[in-house]
Enzyme design. Structure first.
Site, PDB file in Angstrom:
ATOM      1  N   ARG A  57       7.925   3.813  -5.230  1.00 53.82           N
ATOM      2  CA  ARG A  57       7.942   3.096  -4.108  1.00 53.82           C
ATOM      3  C   ARG A  57       6.837   1.663  -4.303  1.00 53.82           C
ATOM      4  NH1 ARG A  57       8.130   5.123   1.940  1.00 53.82           N
ATOM      5  NH2 ARG A  57       5.647   5.631   1.547  1.00 53.82           N
TER       6      ARG A  57
ATOM      7  N   HIS B 188      -1.327 -21.152   0.810  1.00 54.19           N
ATOM      8  CA  HIS B 188      -0.277 -20.128   0.928  1.00 54.19           C
ATOM      9  C   HIS B 188       0.411 -19.959  -0.260  1.00 54.19           C
ATOM     10  CE1 HIS B 188      -1.027 -20.840   5.214  1.00 54.19           C
ATOM     11  NE2 HIS B 188      -0.166 -20.142   5.584  1.00 54.19           N
TER      12      HIS B 188
ATOM     13  N   ARG C 238      -8.265 -20.191  -0.491  1.00 53.87           N
ATOM     14  CA  ARG C 238      -6.945 -20.084   0.520  1.00 53.87           C
ATOM     15  C   ARG C 238      -5.998 -20.835   0.379  1.00 53.87           C
ATOM     16  NH1 ARG C 238      -4.939 -20.693   5.562  1.00 53.87           N
ATOM     17  NH2 ARG C 238      -4.307 -18.811   6.641  1.00 53.87           N
TER      18      ARG C 238
ATOM     19  N   LEU D 272      11.412   1.470   6.675  1.00 59.73           N
ATOM     20  CA  LEU D 272      10.792   1.884   5.417  1.00 59.73           C
ATOM     21  C   LEU D 272      11.549   3.492   5.142  1.00 59.73           C
ATOM     22  CD1 LEU D 272       8.517   1.489   3.232  1.00 59.73           C
ATOM     23  CD2 LEU D 272       7.321   3.080   4.361  1.00 59.73           C
TER      24      LEU D 272
ATOM     25  N   GLU E 218      12.749   2.932  13.722  1.00 56.46           N
ATOM     26  CA  GLU E 218      11.719   3.999  13.231  1.00 56.46           C
ATOM     27  C   GLU E 218      10.663   3.990  14.294  1.00 56.46           C
ATOM     28  OE1 GLU E 218      10.663   2.905   9.471  1.00 56.46           O
ATOM     29  OE2 GLU E 218      10.225   0.726   9.902  1.00 56.46           O
TER      30      GLU E 218
ATOM     31  N   LYS F 196       6.492  -1.932   1.898  1.00 53.35           N
ATOM     32  CA  LYS F 196       5.434  -1.356   2.613  1.00 53.35           C
ATOM     33  C   LYS F 196       4.403  -2.109   2.552  1.00 53.35           C
ATOM     34  CE  LYS F 196       3.352   3.297   3.131  1.00 53.35           C
ATOM     35  NZ  LYS F 196       3.948   3.685   4.408  1.00 53.35           N
TER      36      LYS F 196
ATOM     37  N   TYR G 257       0.796  -1.195   0.043  1.00 57.66           N
ATOM     38  CA  TYR G 257       0.129  -0.128   0.049  1.00 57.66           C
ATOM     39  C   TYR G 257       0.972   1.319  -0.182  1.00 57.66           C
ATOM     40  CZ  TYR G 257       1.190   1.003   5.021  1.00 57.66           C
ATOM     41  OH  TYR G 257       1.675   1.469   6.144  1.00 57.66           O
TER      42      TYR G 257
END
Length: 283
Positions: free
Chosen positions: A51, A101, A99, A202, A178, A146, A32
């Site tokens: 990014r 993995h 579902r 990040l 951070e 991110k 995101y």
């Protein structure tokens, strides 16, 4: 009426239906971005989009739109919501499939979505500063991505909130990385310190703007990690993010930082940051 981004269209919010098998919902399998909007104009959108694509590549997710197309959609999202000053959030997941993995096949299209929110700049925080607390950094080792996997950050932010603090300053065995949703800086004897941009943080877009501002005002920068002990001895501490901009930290776990007021260099950085803000097409 509010409008959202849904794949390659701008649609009314009520038109959106999220599939319960979406991998973002089940695995946090996606990435995101959050982009600030000032006076109707996207700020550092190119850097955020770059990014976004870099994060997608790191998790082997192919975005089915060109960067130009994504920029177009983001601008349309701002216009559709008549957004003045606020931010837009957008994400992409690996799609909806039963579902498992293991990655789905190429026949499963990624799902792109986004929304807009009006909110003013947190001027009171800029003027008065905020409080923070130290929290162990328990996150994974690819914080440069991110990703939607934010549970570690959520737990840290909640701990800060319960202590009456604005932000959690994360550390690994005493070395600051951070914030839970931000980058952290210390200023000591006229030098700005911040953790190097590696896999443990990040590399914030606002961080890049601040480092540029520092160069412009003659504030030397050392991209070096510092410790929790050193943080408490800094002349000034700063937290930054898309929505926090340049926010001074005046107290950490009851210890006053510097004079307990936003410092001289922090003020200079705030003034220089303001020169980067678009005058805009609407207020």
């Amino acid at each position: 009426m509010a409008y959202s981004l849904w794949n390659d269209r701008i649609v009314a919010d009520e038109e959106i239906v999220v599939n319960k098998e979406d991998r973002g919902y089940q695995f946090g399998d996606g990435i995101y971005e959050v982009v600030k909007v000032y006076n109707g104009e996207l700020f550092t959108a190119e850097e955020h989009v770059d990014r976004f694509y870099a994060s997608a590549e790191k998790i082997r997710l192919t975005i089915p739109y060109t960067k130009d197309k994504l920029h177009q959609l983001l601008h349309e999202l701002v216009e559709a919501n008549n957004l003045g000053t606020g931010h837009i959030y957008f994400q992409i997941t690996r799609g909806a499939t039963p579902r498992n993995h293991i990655f789905p096949g190429l026949d499963v299209p990624p799902v792109l979505s986004g929304s807009a929110k009006e909110n003013p700049r947190p001027v009171a925080n800029f003027e008065s500063g905020v409080k923070a607390t130290f929290v162990d950094d328990i996150r994974w080792l690819r914080c440069d991505i991110k990703s939607l996997n934010l549970l570690g950050a959520v737990l840290a932010k909640q701990e800060a909130h319960e202590k009456g603090c604005y932000e959690a300053i994360l550390h690994r065995d005493g070395t600051i990385t951070e914030g839970s949703s931000s980058n952290i800086y210390g200023i000591k004897d006229g030098v700005l310190y911040t953790h190097p941009a590696n896999n443990l943080i990040l590399n914030g877009i606002t961080r890049a703007v601040i480092l540029k501002c520092a160069a412009e005002i003659g504030l030397p920068v050392k991209e070096e990690a510092f410790t929790t002990t050193e943080a408490l001895e800094m002349d000034e501490l700063i937290v930054s993010s898309t929505t926090s901009e340049v926010t001074p930290i005046i107290e950490v776990d009851g210890t006053v930082i510097g004079s307990g007021q936003p410092g001289e260099w922090t003020r200079k950085l705030q003034v220089q940051f303001d020169t980067k803000i678009p005058t805009g097409i609407r207020s």
